[in-house]
Design an enzyme around this catalytic site. Structure first.
Site, mmCIF file in Angstrom:
data_model
loop_
_atom_site.group_PDB
_atom_site.id
_atom_site.type_symbol
_atom_site.label_atom_id
_atom_site.label_comp_id
_atom_site.label_asym_id
_atom_site.label_seq_id
_atom_site.Cartn_x
_atom_site.Cartn_y
_atom_site.Cartn_z
ATOM 1 N N SER A 249 0.853 -1.188 0.000
ATOM 2 C CA SER A 249 0.000 0.000 0.000
ATOM 3 C C SER A 249 0.883 1.230 0.000
ATOM 4 O O SER A 249 2.024 1.212 0.478
ATOM 5 C CB SER A 249 -0.908 0.015 1.232
ATOM 6 O OG SER A 249 -1.783 -1.086 1.223
ATOM 7 N N GLY A 250 0.344 2.322 -0.542
ATOM 8 C CA GLY A 250 1.098 3.571 -0.590
ATOM 9 C C GLY A 250 0.160 4.755 -0.610
ATOM 10 O O GLY A 250 -1.057 4.624 -0.434
ATOM 11 N N PHE B 274 -0.864 6.442 -3.009
ATOM 12 C CA PHE B 274 -1.766 6.535 -4.153
ATOM 13 C C PHE B 274 -2.764 5.385 -4.212
ATOM 14 O O PHE B 274 -3.662 5.398 -5.039
ATOM 15 C CB PHE B 274 -0.956 6.566 -5.448
ATOM 16 C CG PHE B 274 -0.060 7.761 -5.542
ATOM 17 C CD1 PHE B 274 -0.557 8.985 -5.938
ATOM 18 C CD2 PHE B 274 1.273 7.665 -5.195
ATOM 19 C CE1 PHE B 274 0.266 10.090 -6.008
ATOM 20 C CE2 PHE B 274 2.098 8.765 -5.260
ATOM 21 C CZ PHE B 274 1.600 9.992 -5.670
ATOM 22 N N GLY B 275 -2.612 4.383 -3.348
ATOM 23 C CA GLY B 275 -3.549 3.272 -3.384
ATOM 24 C C GLY B 275 -2.907 1.979 -2.936
ATOM 25 O O GLY B 275 -1.935 1.981 -2.167
ATOM 26 N N ASP B 276 -3.454 0.881 -3.432
ATOM 27 C CA ASP B 276 -3.036 -0.443 -2.983
ATOM 28 C C ASP B 276 -2.724 -1.340 -4.182
ATOM 29 O O ASP B 276 -3.234 -1.125 -5.283
ATOM 30 C CB ASP B 276 -4.155 -1.089 -2.158
ATOM 31 C CG ASP B 276 -4.665 -0.162 -1.066
ATOM 32 O OD1 ASP B 276 -3.886 0.128 -0.147
ATOM 33 O OD2 ASP B 276 -5.828 0.284 -1.155
ATOM 34 N N THR B 277 -1.891 -2.351 -3.922
ATOM 35 C CA THR B 277 -1.527 -3.316 -4.956
ATOM 36 C C THR B 277 -1.839 -4.718 -4.451
ATOM 37 O O THR B 277 -1.520 -5.062 -3.309
ATOM 38 C CB THR B 277 -0.031 -3.212 -5.304
ATOM 39 O OG1 THR B 277 0.264 -1.866 -5.690
ATOM 40 C CG2 THR B 277 0.323 -4.137 -6.454
ATOM 41 N N LYS C 296 -3.657 -2.881 -9.438
ATOM 42 C CA LYS C 296 -3.318 -1.642 -8.737
ATOM 43 C C LYS C 296 -4.592 -0.812 -8.609
ATOM 44 O O LYS C 296 -5.235 -0.495 -9.607
ATOM 45 C CB LYS C 296 -2.248 -0.866 -9.495
ATOM 46 C CG LYS C 296 -0.910 -1.582 -9.572
ATOM 47 C CD LYS C 296 0.128 -0.709 -10.268
ATOM 48 C CE LYS C 296 1.441 -1.466 -10.412
ATOM 49 N NZ LYS C 296 2.050 -1.749 -9.111
ATOM 50 N N ASP D 48 10.298 6.436 -11.404
ATOM 51 C CA ASP D 48 10.416 5.765 -10.100
ATOM 52 C C ASP D 48 11.269 4.505 -10.204
ATOM 53 O O ASP D 48 10.879 3.435 -9.740
ATOM 54 C CB ASP D 48 9.020 5.417 -9.563
ATOM 55 C CG ASP D 48 9.037 5.125 -8.059
ATOM 56 O OD1 ASP D 48 10.043 5.477 -7.400
ATOM 57 O OD2 ASP D 48 8.061 4.562 -7.543
#
Length: 505
Positions: A17-18, A20-23, A40, A136
């Site tokens: 998770s980050g 901007f959202g989740d994976t 994602k 990135d």
């Protein structure tokens, strides 16, 4: 977890998770293999801003289509299977790359690092040729795929950047967030001014991590130039690799390589000319091969001198002793000279052999590196060729399927039309029988002409249809001798003439 997305993708586990959202790792339940995919889920970073959801949707779809194109044409970028939005959340469904990240395998050797760097530069050349900057690059975002051990570049920043889109008062749209990872971001990236060499900067620091297993913040740096002291943390660093990396991680973009192609060429041109020079050899003076012979032949014999007889014995003894000493000294000197010559020659020969061995080893390593590069490029080319062939096959199969479908539809339309005509004929016949008609219109189902006189020279006064009732009123022949019937047509209420072959009694 037994959670589904769109009633199709079953979540297996969370991958992270980050901001901007989740994976997630998920299974595609609508295909027989239930293939694993990566999902994602992204959320707008400025939910309360004036930026419309429609604008973010448009930007998201634009960047997702770019990502789809990249993965479709390069095997070292994950394929994008699908993208969609639901309840103000945006989803990417991507290929799951099985393997290990560079973060997991560090530290590695210089030779391994050069191979990985060369392969990644080839991928970046393709990405940059499309006008795309990854933004990135870091060890966690490079996966060594299990199937072919090629490095795969994941988690592009451009799509995530759309989640931070805001609309300014002037009406222009900018991103309110900076994509990247602290420590691997180039200085210009933090101000939102990423360029192609921004990716090269991050790639250089990533390769340093694979060599040292240390983050950039763990190195000391030169207070004047800002250059990182990372080489002291590598037990055996390849000078070619170090030179290329140091240029890539310059603080000023103008001092770095201008493109992935330039960095790739620098890496391989230095490798090609990078055989270690032989170490300087100590100068040893070696006697010429005939020096010892000259020394021996130049020794003078005792000079003949006439002396009184009484002293002859003493003179002989003295001269003979001196002659023996001189001869002994000459032999000793010769032995010393020859020994020195042989020793010096041995040292030089050994140094030449060592230099030749080093050169041969360097050439071998260069050839192996070149062979690995060629094999990697061949694999990429083969994968791309295979993808093109599969796509062509899919297009051809789709074309054939559509053609077959069109033919089936045509045949079905013809069958239905024939069926309708048959039903109409039966209906007409039933109606004719009910009305007491003495005959019906026959022939192939369809319309038939009823004329004003016996023959095709007469005009058509009405049309009847197969199965409709007739009453025979009279008969005659036309100019060719064909029989015609004068009939009353129940369908139209008209009286006229019809060819005999079109009448059923």
């Amino acid at each position: 977890m037994n959670v589904q997305v769109l009633d199709r993708y079953e979540i297996v586990k969370s991958l992270g998770s980050g901001g901007f959202g989740d994976t997630f790792l998920a299974k595609d339940t609508q295909i027989p293999s239930q293939k694993l995919v990566v999902i994602k889920r992204l959320k707008p970073a400025n939910a309360n801003s004036n930026t419309s959801t429609e604008l973010i949707q448009k930007l998201f779809e634009k960047e997702a289509s770019v990502l789809e194109d990249l993965g479709e044409h390069n095997s070292q970028i994950p394929k994008l299977y699908s993208y969609f939005s639901n309840d103000n959340e945006f989803y990417l469904v991507q290929e799951y790359i099985q393997g290990v990240s560079l973060n997991e395998i560090a530290p590695i050797s210089s030779e391994q690092a050069k191979t990985i760097l060369s392969s990644l530069l080839t991928t970046l050349k393709y990405i940059h040729s499309k006008g795309i900057i990854h933004r990135d690059i870091k060890p966690e975002n490079i996966i060594l795929r299990d199937s072919d051990h090629l490095p795969v570049l994941i988690d592009f920043g451009a799509v995530k950047e759309t989640m931070g889109a805001v609309t300014l008062g002037s009406g222009s749209t900018v991103s309110s967030v900076v994509i990247g990872t602290r420590g691997f971001m180039a200085p210009e990236q933090s101000s939102g001014r990423s360029v192609f060499s921004t990716d090269l900067y991050a790639l250089g620091l990533t390769i340093i991590y694979t060599l040292t297993k240390k983050l950039p913040v763990e190195f000391s740096s030169d207070q004047q130039t800002g250059q990182l002291d990372w080489q002291s943390h590598v037990s055996k660093i390849d000078s070619v690799l170090a030179k290329v990396i140091n240029k890539a991680i310059e603080m000023e973009p103008s001092r770095r390589y201008s493109s992935a192609e330039a960095m790739y060429q620098a890496l391989h041109s230095l490798i090609s000319s990078g055989a270690e020079p032989a170490l300087p050899m100590e100068t040893v003076r070696v006697a010429p091969s005939n020096e010892f012979l000259v020394t021996r032949s130049s020794t003078k014999t005792a000079e003949t001198v006439v002396k009184p007889v009484g002293n002859s014995h003493n003179n002989y003894s003295n001269n003979n002793g001196k002659s023996k000493i001189a001869t002994l000294l000459t032999v000793l000197i010769g032995i010393i000279v020859v020994t020195a010559g042989l020793g010096g020659g041995f040292i030089i020969t050994q140094q030449i052999k060592e230099a030749e061995a080093r050169a041969a080893q360097a050439e071998k390593e260069k050839q192996e590196a070149e062979q690995k590069r060629i094999e990697a490029e061949q694999k990429i080319a083969e994968n791309e060729k295979r993808q093109r062939e599969l796509e062509q096959k899919r297009v051809e199969e789709e074309r054939q399927r559509l053609a077959a479908e069109a033919e089936r539809a045509k045949q079905e339309r013809q069958r239905l039309a024939a069926e309708r005509q048959r039903v109409q004929v039966l209906a007409n016949q039933a109606k004719a029988m009910a009305s007491g008609a003495s005959a019906t219109i026959g022939g192939i189902p369809g319309s038939k002409n009823i004329r004003s006189g016996p023959g095709t020279d007469y005009g058509v006064i009405t049309q009847g249809y197969t199965g409709e009732g007739l009453d025979i009123l009279d008969s005659s022949t036309d100019s060719s001798g064909h029989v015609w019937y004068k009939v009353y047509h129940y369908g139209s209420g008209s009286t006229g003439w019809i060819a005999s072959q079109l009448v059923n009694f």
